[in-house]
Design a protein around this motif. Structure first.
Motif, PDB file in Angstrom:
ATOM      1  N   GLY A 142       0.384  -1.706   0.020  1.00 19.90           N
ATOM      2  CA  GLY A 142       0.162   0.156  -0.250  1.00 19.90           C
ATOM      3  C   GLY A 142       0.876   1.324   0.186  1.00 19.90           C
ATOM      4  O   GLY A 142       1.886   1.243   0.034  1.00 19.90           O
ATOM      5  N   SER A 143       0.428   2.066  -0.138  1.00 21.83           N
ATOM      6  CA  SER A 143       0.820   3.526   0.223  1.00 21.83           C
ATOM      7  C   SER A 143       0.223   4.152   0.989  1.00 21.83           C
ATOM      8  O   SER A 143      -0.890   4.498   1.001  1.00 21.83           O
ATOM      9  CB  SER A 143       1.274   4.222  -1.397  1.00 21.83           C
ATOM     10  OG  SER A 143      -0.256   4.595  -1.691  1.00 21.83           O
ATOM     11  N   LEU A 144       0.648   5.461   1.391  1.00 23.17           N
ATOM     12  CA  LEU A 144      -0.082   6.021   2.193  1.00 23.17           C
ATOM     13  C   LEU A 144       0.297   8.440   2.283  1.00 23.17           C
ATOM     14  O   LEU A 144       1.857   8.228   2.034  1.00 23.17           O
ATOM     15  CB  LEU A 144      -0.098   5.861   3.848  1.00 23.17           C
ATOM     16  CG  LEU A 144       1.303   5.430   4.406  1.00 23.17           C
ATOM     17  CD1 LEU A 144       0.426   5.358   6.454  1.00 23.17           C
ATOM     18  CD2 LEU A 144       1.971   4.639   4.029  1.00 23.17           C
ATOM     19  N   ASP A 145      -0.312   8.717   2.938  1.00 19.05           N
ATOM     20  CA  ASP A 145       0.272   9.850   2.492  1.00 19.05           C
ATOM     21  C   ASP A 145      -0.173  10.921   3.552  1.00 19.05           C
ATOM     22  O   ASP A 145      -1.523  10.422   4.289  1.00 19.05           O
ATOM     23  CB  ASP A 145      -0.442  10.772   1.524  1.00 19.05           C
ATOM     24  CG  ASP A 145       0.963  11.891   1.650  1.00 19.05           C
ATOM     25  OD1 ASP A 145       1.773  12.752   1.944  1.00 19.05           O
ATOM     26  OD2 ASP A 145       0.261  13.632   0.904  1.00 19.05           O
ATOM     27  N   GLY A 146       0.121  11.797   4.269  1.00 21.75           N
ATOM     28  CA  GLY A 146      -0.408  12.356   5.772  1.00 21.75           C
ATOM     29  C   GLY A 146      -0.601  12.011   7.068  1.00 21.75           C
ATOM     30  O   GLY A 146      -1.115  12.080   7.972  1.00 21.75           O
ATOM     31  N   PHE A 147       0.306  11.115   7.037  1.00 25.43           N
ATOM     32  CA  PHE A 147      -0.400   9.915   7.922  1.00 25.43           C
ATOM     33  C   PHE A 147       0.296  10.736   9.551  1.00 25.43           C
ATOM     34  O   PHE A 147       1.625  10.719   9.540  1.00 25.43           O
ATOM     35  CB  PHE A 147       0.747   8.959   7.714  1.00 25.43           C
ATOM     36  CG  PHE A 147       0.652   7.613   8.986  1.00 25.43           C
ATOM     37  CD1 PHE A 147      -0.346   6.838   9.605  1.00 25.43           C
ATOM     38  CD2 PHE A 147       1.605   7.649  10.776  1.00 25.43           C
ATOM     39  CE1 PHE A 147      -0.177   6.443  10.581  1.00 25.43           C
ATOM     40  CE2 PHE A 147       1.181   6.879  11.236  1.00 25.43           C
ATOM     41  CZ  PHE A 147       0.391   6.023  11.911  1.00 25.43           C
ATOM     42  N   PRO A 148       0.033  10.983  10.455  1.00 25.86           N
ATOM     43  CA  PRO A 148       0.488  11.859  12.178  1.00 25.86           C
ATOM     44  C   PRO A 148       1.831  10.460  12.831  1.00 25.86           C
ATOM     45  O   PRO A 148       1.057   9.477  13.278  1.00 25.86           O
ATOM     46  CB  PRO A 148      -0.429  11.950  12.396  1.00 25.86           C
ATOM     47  CG  PRO A 148      -1.614  11.284  12.885  1.00 25.86           C
ATOM     48  CD  PRO A 148      -1.508  10.711  10.537  1.00 25.86           C
ATOM     49  N   GLY A 160       1.446   4.253  17.746  1.00 29.95           N
ATOM     50  CA  GLY A 160       0.807   3.049  18.161  1.00 29.95           C
ATOM     51  C   GLY A 160      -0.117   1.720  17.670  1.00 29.95           C
ATOM     52  O   GLY A 160      -0.469   0.916  17.692  1.00 29.95           O
ATOM     53  N   THR A 161      -1.063   2.794  17.031  1.00 27.17           N
ATOM     54  CA  THR A 161      -2.619   2.385  17.190  1.00 27.17           C
ATOM     55  C   THR A 161      -2.209   1.033  16.078  1.00 27.17           C
ATOM     56  O   THR A 161      -3.497   0.158  15.481  1.00 27.17           O
ATOM     57  CB  THR A 161      -3.174   2.910  16.308  1.00 27.17           C
ATOM     58  OG1 THR A 161      -3.392   4.545  17.123  1.00 27.17           O
ATOM     59  CG2 THR A 161      -4.747   2.510  16.179  1.00 27.17           C
ATOM     60  N   LEU A 191      10.500  -2.979  22.016  1.00 31.31           N
ATOM     61  CA  LEU A 191      10.404  -1.831  21.252  1.00 31.31           C
ATOM     62  C   LEU A 191       8.625  -0.985  20.719  1.00 31.31           C
ATOM     63  O   LEU A 191       8.826  -0.123  20.137  1.00 31.31           O
ATOM     64  CB  LEU A 191      10.265  -3.017  19.304  1.00 31.31           C
ATOM     65  CG  LEU A 191       9.956  -2.707  17.748  1.00 31.31           C
ATOM     66  CD1 LEU A 191      11.117  -1.374  17.490  1.00 31.31           C
ATOM     67  CD2 LEU A 191      10.345  -3.903  16.747  1.00 31.31           C
ATOM     68  N   HIS A 192       7.566  -1.430  21.196  1.00 33.80           N
ATOM     69  CA  HIS A 192       6.724  -0.934  21.170  1.00 33.80           C
ATOM     70  C   HIS A 192       6.801   0.130  22.068  1.00 33.80           C
ATOM     71  O   HIS A 192       6.235   1.491  21.455  1.00 33.80           O
ATOM     72  CB  HIS A 192       5.898  -1.927  21.780  1.00 33.80           C
ATOM     73  CG  HIS A 192       3.989  -0.684  21.678  1.00 33.80           C
ATOM     74  ND1 HIS A 192       3.849  -0.633  22.377  1.00 33.80           N
ATOM     75  CD2 HIS A 192       3.442  -1.524  21.324  1.00 33.80           C
ATOM     76  CE1 HIS A 192       2.672   0.318  22.426  1.00 33.80           C
ATOM     77  NE2 HIS A 192       2.417  -0.156  21.772  1.00 33.80           N
ATOM     78  N   ASP A 193       7.729  -0.091  23.218  1.00 30.64           N
ATOM     79  CA  ASP A 193       7.615   1.496  23.849  1.00 30.64           C
ATOM     80  C   ASP A 193       8.678   2.424  23.583  1.00 30.64           C
ATOM     81  O   ASP A 193       8.107   4.044  23.726  1.00 30.64           O
ATOM     82  CB  ASP A 193       7.505   0.609  25.666  1.00 30.64           C
ATOM     83  CG  ASP A 193       7.081   0.362  25.907  1.00 30.64           C
ATOM     84  OD1 ASP A 193       5.505   0.624  25.343  1.00 30.64           O
ATOM     85  OD2 ASP A 193       7.399  -0.215  26.656  1.00 30.64           O
TER      86      ASP A 193
END
Length: 339
Positions: A4-10, A15-16, A26-28
């Motif tokens: 996939g592709s994405l743009d403008g991801f905060p 974490g979500t 690693l998560h923390d």
């Protein structure tokens, strides 16, 4: 199996979207370290059993995210704080560059960023193995150019100040300088952090301590590491005459800075920073070499100056009056000043 592709991801929402199988450490770190900005023009490839994420072995799957960082903010060691609550290392802010996650490797290439007011460029931050748990290492390499006083403020906000014995705690500087910096931060063992860097002086005026006149037009290199610092080829004008400065941190952990210069009556009259020095300079003629040292040990500073005063004429009441050719050995000590 996902492409996939994405743009403008905060970035602070990462974490979500992390798999539940992401190792706890690693998560923390990802949630705490990546604090702001956006991920732009990003491609994503995820393939394999998510229980094996992030697929360190090539035959277990594929994970790659590559995109552009815009206005991002990174805290190197989230959770590690000074006693006053500020981050152990100042945040990297306003990052513009690229970030790549490739299996268990993370690499950030910051074309430009700022940290505590210091502008850095071409900064590279790498975690070679995101799955290394308590051995996870963050490696940072960068360079910057800007006001010397901003670099001194940065040093004061990091563990480096303690490593160099607080030598620059009261130092003030004007003009621009260049900084090269390498950090090796074991994220689970920050007390084992390693630093190597240098500050290149470029004709700066520097006041080492409030009780000393300024070093003017200073040139040379200050090298520092997690065990102290060293002065390499540092020279300046001091009271209107040349001064060479050397030394640094000793093997025992104290600081010893050496001084070798010339005291010039004419230079002193021209540059005296205080009226008392100016009045003294009016009673001097000629010039004389001197040597000295600044020692910082156990929280106290001692400044020592020695000279035969040969070549310096003095018009003062006996026994301090002398013609230029005569010797009058001088031993000056300013001792016990708290750093």
């Amino acid at each position: 199996d996902f492409t996939g592709s994405l743009d403008g991801f905060p970035i602070d929402k990462i974490g979500t979207f992390l798999p539940l199988a992401t190792p706890h450490g690693l998560h923390d770190w990802l949630v705490g370290a990546l604090q702001g900005g956006q991920l732009r023009d990003t491609t994503l490839r995820l393939r394999g059993d998510l229980a094996q994420f992030p697929f360190k072995a090539a035959d277990t799957g594929e994970f790659r995210v590559a995109g552009r960082l815009a206005g991002a903010r990174l805290e190197y060691a989230p959770g590690h704080r000074h006693p006053d609550g500020t981050p152990l290392w100042p945040l990297a802010e306003a990052i513009d560059g690229r970030i790549v996650f490739d299996r268990a490797r993370m690499e950030i290439n910051g074309k430009t960023l700022r940290t505590l007011g210091v502008a850095l460029s071409n900064v590279k931050a790498v975690i070679p193995d995101l799955g290394a748990h308590d051995k996870m290492m963050l490696e940072i390499d960068g360079a910057g150019a800007g006001p010397l006083q901003e670099f001194l403020r940065y040093v004061a906000a990091t563990p480096v100040l303690g490593w160099i014995g607080h030598f620059t705690e009261d130092t003030q500087g004007t003009g621009n300088a260049k900084l090269d910096l390498k950090l090796r931060l074991p994220l689970a063992h920050m007390n084992e952090a390693k630093v190597q860097g240098s500050l290149q002086l470029q004709g700066n005026d520097v006041v080492l301590f409030p009780e000393l006149p300024a070093l003017q037009n200073a040139q040379g290199r200050i090298a520092f590491h997690d065990h102290g610092f060293g002065l390499e080829g540092v020279g300046a004008d001091f009271l209107g005459a040349p001064l060479a400065v050397g030394g640094g941190t000793t093997p025992e952990g104290s600081t010893r800075v050496t001084l070798a210069g010339t005291l010039s009556a004419e230079g002193m009259r021209r540059t005296a920073p205080a009226p008392a020095l100016g009045r003294l300079a009016e009673r001097l003629s000629g010039s004389t070499p001197y040597r000295g040292e600044i020692v910082v040990k156990a929280g106290h500073r001692t400044i020592t100056i020695d000279s035969a005063l040969a070549g310096l004429g003095i018009e003062l009441p006996a026994p301090l009056n002398k013609v230029q050719d005569a010797n009058l050995p001088l031993h000056f000590v300013l001792e016990g000043e708290p750093t």
